[in-house]
Design a protein around this motif. Structure first.
Motif, PDB file in Angstrom:
ATOM      1  N   UNK A  34     -19.303  -7.817 -29.082  1.00 21.13           N
ATOM      2  CA  UNK A  34     -18.324  -6.898 -29.674  1.00 21.13           C
ATOM      3  C   UNK A  34     -17.751  -5.980 -28.589  1.00 21.13           C
ATOM      4  N   UNK A  35     -18.616  -5.493 -27.696  1.00 21.52           N
ATOM      5  CA  UNK A  35     -18.154  -4.647 -26.591  1.00 21.52           C
ATOM      6  C   UNK A  35     -17.195  -5.415 -25.690  1.00 21.52           C
ATOM      7  N   UNK A  36     -17.486  -6.668 -25.464  1.00 20.37           N
ATOM      8  CA  UNK A  36     -16.602  -7.535 -24.665  1.00 20.37           C
ATOM      9  C   UNK A  36     -15.226  -7.635 -25.319  1.00 20.37           C
ATOM     10  N   UNK A  37     -15.215  -7.921 -26.630  1.00 24.28           N
ATOM     11  CA  UNK A  37     -13.943  -8.040 -27.342  1.00 24.28           C
ATOM     12  C   UNK A  37     -13.147  -6.742 -27.273  1.00 24.28           C
ATOM     13  N   UNK A  38     -13.804  -5.611 -27.567  1.00 22.94           N
ATOM     14  CA  UNK A  38     -13.094  -4.337 -27.586  1.00 22.94           C
ATOM     15  C   UNK A  38     -12.591  -3.963 -26.192  1.00 22.94           C
ATOM     16  N   UNK A  39     -13.339  -4.299 -25.165  1.00 19.84           N
ATOM     17  CA  UNK A  39     -12.896  -4.013 -23.807  1.00 19.84           C
ATOM     18  C   UNK A  39     -11.627  -4.781 -23.480  1.00 19.84           C
ATOM     19  N   UNK A  40     -11.620  -6.065 -23.805  1.00 19.65           N
ATOM     20  CA  UNK A  40     -10.439  -6.888 -23.535  1.00 19.65           C
ATOM     21  C   UNK A  40      -9.253  -6.401 -24.350  1.00 19.65           C
ATOM     22  N   UNK A  41      -9.466  -6.079 -25.625  1.00 20.72           N
ATOM     23  CA  UNK A  41      -8.381  -5.576 -26.468  1.00 20.72           C
ATOM     24  C   UNK A  41      -7.840  -4.252 -25.936  1.00 20.72           C
ATOM     25  N   UNK A  53      -4.589  -6.725 -16.025  1.00 20.13           N
ATOM     26  CA  UNK A  53      -5.872  -6.035 -15.847  1.00 20.13           C
ATOM     27  C   UNK A  53      -6.968  -6.748 -16.629  1.00 20.13           C
ATOM     28  N   UNK A  54      -6.655  -7.142 -17.871  1.00 14.83           N
ATOM     29  CA  UNK A  54      -7.639  -7.851 -18.684  1.00 14.83           C
ATOM     30  C   UNK A  54      -8.021  -9.179 -18.043  1.00 14.83           C
ATOM     31  N   UNK A  55      -7.037  -9.888 -17.503  1.00 15.96           N
ATOM     32  CA  UNK A  55      -7.304 -11.177 -16.861  1.00 15.96           C
ATOM     33  C   UNK A  55      -8.204 -11.012 -15.641  1.00 15.96           C
ATOM     34  N   UNK A  56      -7.999  -9.937 -14.883  1.00 12.72           N
ATOM     35  CA  UNK A  56      -8.831  -9.687 -13.710  1.00 12.72           C
ATOM     36  C   UNK A  56     -10.273  -9.357 -14.109  1.00 12.72           C
ATOM     37  N   UNK A  57     -10.440  -8.723 -15.280  1.00 15.73           N
ATOM     38  CA  UNK A  57     -11.769  -8.281 -15.705  1.00 15.73           C
ATOM     39  C   UNK A  57     -12.562  -9.359 -16.437  1.00 15.73           C
ATOM     40  N   UNK A  58     -11.887 -10.293 -17.090  1.00 16.16           N
ATOM     41  CA  UNK A  58     -12.567 -11.263 -17.950  1.00 16.16           C
ATOM     42  C   UNK A  58     -13.628 -12.086 -17.212  1.00 16.16           C
ATOM     43  N   UNK A  59     -13.380 -12.602 -15.989  1.00 17.01           N
ATOM     44  CA  UNK A  59     -14.447 -13.354 -15.313  1.00 17.01           C
ATOM     45  C   UNK A  59     -15.719 -12.535 -15.122  1.00 17.01           C
ATOM     46  N   UNK A  87     -19.359  -6.846 -13.089  1.00 12.76           N
ATOM     47  CA  UNK A  87     -18.030  -6.705 -12.489  1.00 12.76           C
ATOM     48  C   UNK A  87     -18.126  -6.434 -10.995  1.00 12.76           C
ATOM     49  N   UNK A  88     -19.287  -5.950 -10.554  1.00 13.86           N
ATOM     50  CA  UNK A  88     -19.465  -5.629  -9.134  1.00 13.86           C
ATOM     51  C   UNK A  88     -20.040  -6.799  -8.339  1.00 13.86           C
ATOM     52  N   UNK A  89     -20.434  -7.878  -9.023  1.00 13.16           N
ATOM     53  CA  UNK A  89     -21.027  -9.028  -8.342  1.00 13.16           C
ATOM     54  C   UNK A  89     -19.931  -9.911  -7.748  1.00 13.16           C
ATOM     55  N   UNK A  90     -19.688  -9.752  -6.443  1.00 15.86           N
ATOM     56  CA  UNK A  90     -18.599 -10.483  -5.790  1.00 15.86           C
ATOM     57  C   UNK A  90     -17.294 -10.230  -6.541  1.00 15.86           C
ATOM     58  N   UNK A  91     -17.043  -8.942  -6.823  1.00 14.22           N
ATOM     59  CA  UNK A  91     -15.931  -8.542  -7.679  1.00 14.22           C
ATOM     60  C   UNK A  91     -14.572  -9.009  -7.222  1.00 14.22           C
ATOM     61  N   UNK A  92     -14.328  -9.014  -5.921  1.00 13.62           N
ATOM     62  CA  UNK A  92     -13.010  -9.440  -5.422  1.00 13.62           C
ATOM     63  C   UNK A  92     -12.746 -10.896  -5.778  1.00 13.62           C
ATOM     64  N   UNK A  93     -13.754 -11.743  -5.581  1.00 16.54           N
ATOM     65  CA  UNK A  93     -13.587 -13.159  -5.897  1.00 16.54           C
ATOM     66  C   UNK A  93     -13.388 -13.363  -7.397  1.00 16.54           C
ATOM     67  N   UNK A  94     -14.138 -12.621  -8.214  1.00 15.62           N
ATOM     68  CA  UNK A  94     -13.988 -12.735  -9.660  1.00 15.62           C
ATOM     69  C   UNK A  94     -12.592 -12.312 -10.104  1.00 15.62           C
ATOM     70  N   UNK A  95     -12.060 -11.261  -9.500  1.00 15.49           N
ATOM     71  CA  UNK A  95     -10.715 -10.809  -9.841  1.00 15.49           C
ATOM     72  C   UNK A  95      -9.674 -11.852  -9.460  1.00 15.49           C
ATOM     73  N   UNK A  96      -9.854 -12.480  -8.306  1.00 14.28           N
ATOM     74  CA  UNK A  96      -8.921 -13.527  -7.878  1.00 14.28           C
ATOM     75  C   UNK A  96      -8.971 -14.702  -8.846  1.00 14.28           C
ATOM     76  N   UNK A 101      -6.325 -17.888 -12.962  1.00 11.27           N
ATOM     77  CA  UNK A 101      -6.357 -18.493 -14.296  1.00 11.27           C
ATOM     78  C   UNK A 101      -5.135 -18.063 -15.109  1.00 11.27           C
ATOM     79  N   UNK A 102      -4.767 -16.795 -15.001  1.00 15.47           N
ATOM     80  CA  UNK A 102      -3.573 -16.303 -15.692  1.00 15.47           C
ATOM     81  C   UNK A 102      -2.335 -17.043 -15.204  1.00 15.47           C
ATOM     82  N   UNK A 103      -2.229 -17.224 -13.893  1.00 12.84           N
ATOM     83  CA  UNK A 103      -1.077 -17.934 -13.326  1.00 12.84           C
ATOM     84  C   UNK A 103      -1.015 -19.380 -13.812  1.00 12.84           C
ATOM     85  N   UNK A 104      -2.173 -20.043 -13.859  1.00  8.53           N
ATOM     86  CA  UNK A 104      -2.226 -21.436 -14.324  1.00  8.53           C
ATOM     87  C   UNK A 104      -1.839 -21.533 -15.793  1.00  8.53           C
TER      88      UNK A 104
END
Length: 257
Positions: A34-41, A53-59, A87-96, A101-104
């Motif tokens: 539920x927290x995941x859903x509300x964060x994305x929304x 921003x949501x796309x960068x955070x979802x991974x 979000x801090x675990x290899x965060x730059x790579x996760x954001x990329x 994915x958004x671009x694809x």
């Protein structure tokens, strides 16, 4: 990095494994979903940049849910920090990965214009009901199938990519490559997994809802809420936990660092 090739029945075992993990701590896993859903929304509400921003955070958030499943399986503590800490675990790579994915996705929707003249793209990008009403009567069947075909290899490349980037510190390219190869090697169990999800998350709830509506036809809204809410709080955490189960079985628990 080594991936195992599993039998077709493994796909169903992932679903059952996800449910077994969920049963160990249903309240916490349900709360995290539920927290995941509300964060994305909430992120999507941000004007202009919300979708990005949501796309960068979802991974990173997805890795957080897998971390929660792993902790529950191991009997370790689980909390909101488990969801957001990843979000801090290899965060730059996760954001990329999220941005790519958004671009694809946008690229696949753009190419669908070759099939329907852009109706599906306009419908998906519509910002209000009036804009959607212009094209809501269009037939999206062929264009939707076209997008699904284009997105299949994309989903294969992204299925394990976030967790491989976060837990194994792989680069973007290597994470996408190993994820795609692992899914390709295990297309049979993934086919079983997909069919199983259709049954568990679609057919069974639909049958149950239909039976209850036949029994109590005058309380459609109440019956729908009674069936839908508990199913979402059970099925959704089970599905997210099954993502972890598929990773664990294909790559092996010993691969986790």
């Amino acid at each position: 990095m080594r991936a195992q090739t599993l039998p077709p029945a493994a796909g169903w075992q992932w679903i059952m494994g996800g449910f077994a993990i969920f049963r160990r701590n249903p309240v916490m896993l349900g709360m995290l979903v539920v927290a995941y859903w509300f964060t994305v929304l909430f992120l999507n509400i941000v004007p202009v940049l919300g979708v990005l921003i949501a796309s960068l955070a979802i991974p990173g958030l997805s890795v957080g849910l897998m971390q929660a499943a792993r902790n529950v399986e191991r009997g370790q503590p689980v909390g909101l920090q488990t969801l957001y800490g990843s979000l801090r675990e290899n965060g730059r790579t996760l954001a990329i990965l999220g941005a790519l994915y958004l671009c694809c996705t946008l690229g696949a929707l753009g190419l669908s214009s070759l099939v329907d003249g852009g109706d599906l793209l306009r419908f998906m990008l519509a910002g209000n009901r009036a804009e959607r009403a212009v094209v809501e009567d269009a037939d999206f069947t062929l264009s939707a199938l076209f997008v699904m075909l284009l997105m299949t290899p994309v989903l294969m490349a992204w299925w394990f990519a976030p967790v491989l980037a976060a837990w194994h510190r792989l680069s973007v390219g290597r994470a996408l490559f190993f994820s795609f190869v692992a899914c390709w090697m295990n297309w049979r169990p993934f086919l079983t997994y997909g069919l199983g999800l259709v049954v568990v998350a679609g057919v069974l709830p639909g049958v149950l809802l239909g039976i209850l509506l036949l029994i109590v036809p005058g309380a459609a809204n109440l019956i729908t809420a009674i069936v839908t809410l508990p199913m979402m709080l059970v099925v959704a955490p089970t599905v997210f936990a099954s993502f972890y189960a598929s990773y664990r079985d294909i790559f092996g628990i010993s691969e986790i660092v």
